[in-house]
Every structure is written in structure tokens, then in C-alpha cells.
Motif scaffolding. Structure first.
Motif, PDB file in Angstrom:
ATOM      1  N   ASP A   1       0.825  -1.209   0.000  1.00 19.11           N
ATOM      2  CA  ASP A   1       0.000   0.000   0.000  1.00 19.11           C
ATOM      3  C   ASP A   1       0.860   1.261   0.000  1.00 19.11           C
ATOM      4  OD1 ASP A   1      -2.524  -1.055  -0.172  1.00 19.11           O
ATOM      5  OD2 ASP A   1      -3.059  -0.737   1.930  1.00 19.11           O
ATOM      6  N   VAL A   2       1.910   1.239   0.793  1.00 17.16           N
ATOM      7  CA  VAL A   2       2.805   2.403   0.844  1.00 17.16           C
ATOM      8  C   VAL A   2       3.381   2.674  -0.539  1.00 17.16           C
ATOM      9  CG1 VAL A   2       4.964   3.316   1.790  1.00 17.16           C
ATOM     10  CG2 VAL A   2       3.393   2.047   3.267  1.00 17.16           C
ATOM     11  N   SER A   3       3.813   1.630  -1.211  1.00 16.77           N
ATOM     12  CA  SER A   3       4.368   1.772  -2.552  1.00 16.77           C
ATOM     13  C   SER A   3       3.363   2.389  -3.518  1.00 16.77           C
ATOM     14  CB  SER A   3       4.820   0.393  -3.057  1.00 16.77           C
ATOM     15  OG  SER A   3       5.381   0.493  -4.349  1.00 16.77           O
ATOM     16  N   LEU A   4       2.112   1.937  -3.449  1.00 14.56           N
ATOM     17  CA  LEU A   4       1.067   2.474  -4.323  1.00 14.56           C
ATOM     18  C   LEU A   4       0.823   3.958  -4.066  1.00 14.56           C
ATOM     19  CD1 LEU A   4      -1.555  -0.426  -4.151  1.00 14.56           C
ATOM     20  CD2 LEU A   4      -0.205   0.237  -6.155  1.00 14.56           C
ATOM     21  N   VAL A   5       0.793   4.347  -2.782  1.00 10.96           N
ATOM     22  CA  VAL A   5       0.543   5.747  -2.441  1.00 10.96           C
ATOM     23  C   VAL A   5       1.707   6.628  -2.890  1.00 10.96           C
ATOM     24  CG1 VAL A   5       0.144   7.376  -0.560  1.00 10.96           C
ATOM     25  CG2 VAL A   5      -0.973   5.144  -0.517  1.00 10.96           C
ATOM     26  N   LEU A   6       2.919   6.146  -2.722  1.00 13.33           N
ATOM     27  CA  LEU A   6       4.075   6.924  -3.171  1.00 13.33           C
ATOM     28  C   LEU A   6       4.008   7.172  -4.680  1.00 13.33           C
ATOM     29  CD1 LEU A   6       7.016   5.340  -1.129  1.00 13.33           C
ATOM     30  CD2 LEU A   6       6.049   7.632  -0.852  1.00 13.33           C
ATOM     31  N   LYS A   7       3.679   6.152  -5.448  1.00  9.19           N
ATOM     32  CA  LYS A   7       3.576   6.316  -6.901  1.00  9.19           C
ATOM     33  C   LYS A   7       2.448   7.282  -7.258  1.00  9.19           C
ATOM     34  CE  LYS A   7       3.436   3.783 -11.260  1.00  9.19           C
ATOM     35  NZ  LYS A   7       2.645   4.833 -11.935  1.00  9.19           N
ATOM     36  N   HIS A   8       1.319   7.138  -6.591  1.00  6.15           N
ATOM     37  CA  HIS A   8       0.175   8.022  -6.826  1.00  6.15           C
ATOM     38  C   HIS A   8       0.557   9.482  -6.561  1.00  6.15           C
ATOM     39  CE1 HIS A   8      -4.114   9.020  -7.030  1.00  6.15           C
ATOM     40  NE2 HIS A   8      -3.963   9.727  -5.914  1.00  6.15           N
ATOM     41  N   ALA A   9       1.245   9.722  -5.463  1.00  3.19           N
ATOM     42  CA  ALA A   9       1.646  11.089  -5.112  1.00  3.19           C
ATOM     43  C   ALA A   9       2.642  11.646  -6.120  1.00  3.19           C
ATOM     44  CB  ALA A   9       2.247  11.100  -3.709  1.00  3.19           C
ATOM     45  N   GLN A  10       3.585  10.825  -6.535  1.00  2.00           N
ATOM     46  CA  GLN A  10       4.574  11.288  -7.508  1.00  2.00           C
ATOM     47  C   GLN A  10       3.943  11.552  -8.863  1.00  2.00           C
ATOM     48  OE1 GLN A  10       7.634   8.285  -7.437  1.00  2.00           O
ATOM     49  NE2 GLN A  10       8.268   8.771  -5.345  1.00  2.00           N
ATOM     50  N   ASP A  11       3.057  10.688  -9.287  1.00  2.00           N
ATOM     51  CA  ASP A  11       2.409  10.866 -10.597  1.00  2.00           C
ATOM     52  C   ASP A  11       1.581  12.144 -10.667  1.00  2.00           C
ATOM     53  OD1 ASP A  11       3.494   8.490 -11.427  1.00  2.00           O
ATOM     54  OD2 ASP A  11       1.653   7.310 -11.241  1.00  2.00           O
ATOM     55  N   HIS A  12       1.035  12.573  -9.505  1.00  2.00           N
ATOM     56  CA  HIS A  12       0.154  13.740  -9.494  1.00  2.00           C
ATOM     57  C   HIS A  12       0.789  14.965  -8.826  1.00  2.00           C
ATOM     58  CE1 HIS A  12      -2.647  10.326 -10.070  1.00  2.00           C
ATOM     59  NE2 HIS A  12      -3.373  11.199 -10.747  1.00  2.00           N
ATOM     60  N   GLY A  13       2.057  14.853  -8.471  1.00  2.00           N
ATOM     61  CA  GLY A  13       2.745  15.998  -7.869  1.00  2.00           C
ATOM     62  C   GLY A  13       2.178  16.416  -6.527  1.00  2.00           C
ATOM     63  N   ILE A  14       1.808  15.443  -5.707  1.00  2.00           N
ATOM     64  CA  ILE A  14       1.165  15.724  -4.421  1.00  2.00           C
ATOM     65  C   ILE A  14       2.177  15.540  -3.290  1.00  2.00           C
ATOM     66  CG2 ILE A  14      -0.720  15.072  -2.871  1.00  2.00           C
ATOM     67  CD1 ILE A  14      -2.064  13.792  -5.370  1.00  2.00           C
ATOM     68  N   PRO A  15       2.291  16.499  -2.377  1.00  2.00           N
ATOM     69  CA  PRO A  15       3.214  16.330  -1.234  1.00  2.00           C
ATOM     70  C   PRO A  15       2.692  15.257  -0.279  1.00  2.00           C
ATOM     71  CG  PRO A  15       1.906  18.322  -0.946  1.00  2.00           C
ATOM     72  CD  PRO A  15       1.614  17.806  -2.332  1.00  2.00           C
ATOM     73  N   ILE A  16       3.620  14.623   0.435  1.00  2.00           N
ATOM     74  CA  ILE A  16       3.246  13.589   1.397  1.00  2.00           C
ATOM     75  C   ILE A  16       3.881  13.863   2.752  1.00  2.00           C
ATOM     76  CG2 ILE A  16       3.066  11.808  -0.394  1.00  2.00           C
ATOM     77  CD1 ILE A  16       5.755  10.689   0.858  1.00  2.00           C
ATOM     78  N   SER A  17       3.361  13.184   3.761  1.00  2.00           N
ATOM     79  CA  SER A  17       4.016  13.095   5.062  1.00  2.00           C
ATOM     80  C   SER A  17       3.786  11.683   5.575  1.00  2.00           C
ATOM     81  CB  SER A  17       3.477  14.127   6.056  1.00  2.00           C
ATOM     82  OG  SER A  17       2.134  13.844   6.370  1.00  2.00           O
ATOM     83  N   ILE A  18       4.566  11.288   6.565  1.00  4.09           N
ATOM     84  CA  ILE A  18       4.472   9.943   7.135  1.00  4.09           C
ATOM     85  C   ILE A  18       4.068  10.070   8.589  1.00  4.09           C
ATOM     86  CG2 ILE A  18       5.687   7.776   7.558  1.00  4.09           C
ATOM     87  CD1 ILE A  18       7.802   8.921   5.469  1.00  4.09           C
ATOM     88  N   ARG A  19       3.009   9.365   8.978  1.00  5.78           N
ATOM     89  CA  ARG A  19       2.581   9.383  10.360  1.00  5.78           C
ATOM     90  C   ARG A  19       2.824   8.010  10.998  1.00  5.78           C
ATOM     91  NH1 ARG A  19      -2.636   9.355  13.721  1.00  5.78           N
ATOM     92  NH2 ARG A  19      -1.705   9.451  15.775  1.00  5.78           N
ATOM     93  N   GLY A  20       3.682   8.000  12.031  1.00  2.00           N
ATOM     94  CA  GLY A  20       3.890   6.799  12.814  1.00  2.00           C
ATOM     95  C   GLY A  20       3.106   6.927  14.103  1.00  2.00           C
ATOM     96  N   GLY A  21       3.754   7.513  15.132  1.00  2.00           N
ATOM     97  CA  GLY A  21       3.081   7.749  16.399  1.00  2.00           C
ATOM     98  C   GLY A  21       2.335   9.061  16.464  1.00  2.00           C
TER      99      GLY A  21
END
Length: 391
Positions: free
Chosen positions: A46-66
Motif C-alpha cells: 500500500d505504501v508503494s502504491l501511495v508513493l507512486k500516486h503522489a509522484q504521478d500527481h505531484g502531491i506532497p506527502i508526510s508519514i505518520r507513525g506515532g
């Protein structure tokens, strides 16, 4: 943004979703951001899919752990949050191999409780509702650092999804360059979906707790702290000192003690501190997994605004302590809690690892944390209640 990437297996939460407010909530409310979507991932795929989706559409991301960052690093405005906390937050222990398999979104409470059931523990955070990921990837001092080093020194392996969407096993033999980098450089090299942590035999109970002292004994207390520090710390101990204002509006000193032994041993070991007569003594022999509660509920509940900043000191400084206690008393108000923490942790074991071995820079130093907490109103309310802290 309303539609997740094809084949995504997790939960995709957007602003119109009834759980959206809960999905973007953070420990510090000033760290919340209005994400375009929160992706509760189920696995590394799932993480891999979201990273590709964000890159393809130029969308910034963040990572939430705790979600314990006061700076907002686990949130993003109008971007996608890759949230590991819903489905990747479990801890599984292999007692024979003395290893813990920990989800990227797990909290230290999960690790402590699962490990001690087998008489084992690893170097964990000193507050149990912080995330495993942020602490481990950034360094990680804890109550057991004197005996077992940093949290990252106990990282045996990680599953890492890198920016090219590849899922990589990272350890000393496989992707060794990334293994070096993730031990100290934070989340800059990818998204960790699983940590494998080394465990150590651990007694079931320890001496720990909080004691509070009036400002009038600061000079005497700092003399005891300095003598104790100069003598050299035992690997089984740790001490946290907080300079703050008490509930009665008067300045005070709070100490949190830790001794990896019995209550009788611990109280005898810290006798000089207790001889000064704290006005509140909550120290006792506790279950090991309860130790991280000593600091968890002291001024750091969920849902408040929080300011945090780090610094270092080389040794206890009575003059500096007196100046800080005065400043804290001036800054704090009925609406604002202000504090300065000094973390006295033995570092001999930490320094046995060369600085070239990981991305973390080690040194003979005392970690210091500047801490400010206030309720509603954000920066504007802080400026009204405590202009000096707001600056």
C-alpha cells in the motif's frame, strides 16, 4: 483526491469522511494540518502504491507513525498522509531469538508490554505514547541506554519502502548503505513499515518515579546533582530533571528517578537526593512497563498546543539552572506551562559505537528539552498569555 490508487487495500479518508477530524488529529493540536487525504496503509505494498500516486500527481506527502511530532512533520497541508498507525502498529516477540517485530506505526507502550511478558526489553522511549519510528530513526535515548545503547543500536533490520516504490529489506548485509543511513537520519530515506529490534533480558520490576522539590533547595540539589554526575553514572541508572512552575504557581524542580534494580537498592542509591526532603515523593518499585508512565502524563496529554526545542549541555550547571528556573517562572502563566528538561543518562555504552558506524552523531552530553504547552487559541493565544515564549 477522492479516489485512492487502484489496488489500494487500506482506508482512504478525505475531508468529507466522518472520521476525517480524528484522522488528522495529533498529540499536539498545533501540529494538525488539513490533508487532502489520509491513507491508512495495510502493508508495504500500500505504501508503494501511495508513493507512486503522489509522484504521478505531484502531491506532497508526510508519514505518520506515532503522531507525536510537535513541529507538524507527521502532517501535511493539502497532501497525502501515509498513516501507519491503524494497521501497522502491532508488536510480535520471538523470545528464543530475542527479537521484536514492530510495525512502523507502533507506540513504545506496545513494545514494552509485549517484550516484558517474556522477561525481555529493548531501549525504548521514556514516554510510552511516542512512536517507535521517530525515536528509532532519529537516535533514541531511553532508560536502558546505559546498558544497551541507543534505540537505533538495537535495530537489527527494517522493511523500507523507498521513493522509487521498491520494498527493501535493510540490514547489515542487505542494503547496508541504507542500514547506515536510517540509523540516525530520520525518515529521509523512505517509509519503514517494520522494525526488527534486539531484545535483552530484563527484570520484571525496577525502582522509578517522580519527586518534587521547592525552588528554595535548588542550590543544594544542584550540588548533589553535580557531585553525582562527576562521580560517573552507573549503567543501571538515569535521572531526569525538570525546572518548571508548580500547580500552586510557585517555581519547583521535578526529578524522575530510574534504577534498574529493586526499590530498596534504588532508594539507597539516590539517598542524597531524598535526604533533601522533596515535598512530594511518588517513587517506588514498579513493574518495568509502568516506568514510561512516570513522564507520560506530566504536562504532555494529547490535544494541547505544544512547543518543543532541543539543546545540549556538557555538565550540570548550578548557575544556569537558577537562571532557567527564574526565566520559566517569568514565562509561565495560568494558561501556559513552561519547562526545561535535563536528561542525565549514562552514555559510555552509546560511545562504544564509532560515529562513523551510523548517521547519528554521538557525544558526551546531556540532552535538554525546552517545553511549552498551552490550550486553545494557537499562536495568537500564546502571544497574549506568554509573549516571551511566543517570541
Amino acid at each position: 483526491m477522492a479516489t485512492p490508487p487502484s489496488a489500494f487495500r487500506g482506508d482512504w479518508v478525505t475531508p468529507e469522511h466522518p472520521e476525517y477530524s480524528k484522522a488528522i488529529a495529533r498529540w499536539a493540536i498545533n501540529a494538525e494540518r488539513h490533508a487532502a487525504a489520509v491513507a491508512f496503509v495495510k502493508d508495504a505494498g500500500d505504501v508503494s502504491l501511495v508513493l507512486k500516486h503522489a509522484q504521478d500527481h505531484g502531491i506532497p506527502i508526510s508519514i505518520r507513525g506515532g503522531g507525536h511530532s510537535a513541529s507538524g512533520s507527521s502532517s501535511v497541508e493539502n497532501g497525502i498522509v501515509i498513516d501507519l498507525s491503524r494497521y501497522l502498529a502491532e508488536t510480535r516477540v520471538d523470545p528464543e531469538k530475542k527479537l521484536a517485530y514492530v510495525g512502523g506505526g507502533a507506540l513504545w507502550e506496545s513494545v514494552d508490554k509485549a517484550s516484558i511478558e517474556h522477561g525481555l526489553a529493548t531501549v525504548a522511549g521514556t514516554v510510552n505514547h511516542t512512536g517507535v519510528g521517530g525515536l528509532t530513526l532519529g537516535g533514541g535515548y531511553g532508560y536502558l541506554s546505559g546498558q544497551h545503547g541507543l534505540a537505533l543500536d538495537n535495530l537489527v533490520q527494517a522493511t523500507l519502502v523507498t521513493a522509487d516504490q521498491k520494498i527493501r529489506t535493510v540490514n547489515a548485509e542487505e542494503n547496508a548503505d541504507l542500514y547506515w543511513a536510517i540509523r540516525g537520519a530520520g525518515s529521509n530515506f523512505g517509509v519503514v513499515t517494520e522494525f526488527v529490534l534486539r531484545l535483552h533480558p530484563q527484570r520484571r520490576t525496577v525502582f522509578a518515579g517522580m519527586a518534587m522539590y521547592p525552588a528554595a533547595v535548588l542550590s543544594q540539589l544542584m550540588s548533589v546533582v553535580t557531585a553525582w554526575w562527576d562521580k560517573g553514572l552507573d549503567e543501571r541508572e538515569a535521572l531526569f530533571q525538570c525546572l518548571t512552575k508548580g500547580p500552586d504557581g510557585n517555581p519547583m524542580i521535578m526529578l524522575v528517578f530510574f534504577w534498574n534494580g529493586s526499590g530498596e537498592e534504588g532508594r539507597a542509591h539516590f539517598k542524597e537526593f531524598f535526604d533533601l526532603g522533596p515535598f512530594l515523593d511518588l517513587c517506588s518499585e514498579l513493574p518495568y512497563e509502568a516506568v514510561t508512565l512516570c513522564r507520560s502524563n506530566q504536562g504532555s496529554p494529547h490535544g494541547r498546543n505544544c512547543y518543543m526545542s532541543g539543546a545540549f549541555a556538557t555538565r550540570p550547571d548550578p548557575i544556569l539552572a537558577a537562571a532557567i528556573l527564574h526565566q520559566v517562572n517569568e514565562i509561565a502563566s495560568k494558561d501556559v506551562t513552561a519547562a526545561m528538561f535535563f536528561e542525565y543518562i549514562p552514555v559510555a555504552k552509546v560511545l562504544q559505537v564509532p560515529n562513523t558506524a551510523t548517521a547519528h552523531i554521538r557525544g558526551q552530553r546531556i540532552n535538554c528539552v525546552v517545553f511549552g504547552v498551552w490550550d486553545e487559541g494557537g499562536k495568537e493565544r500564546l502571544a497574549e498569555s506568554s509573549p516571551r515564549l511566543a517570541r
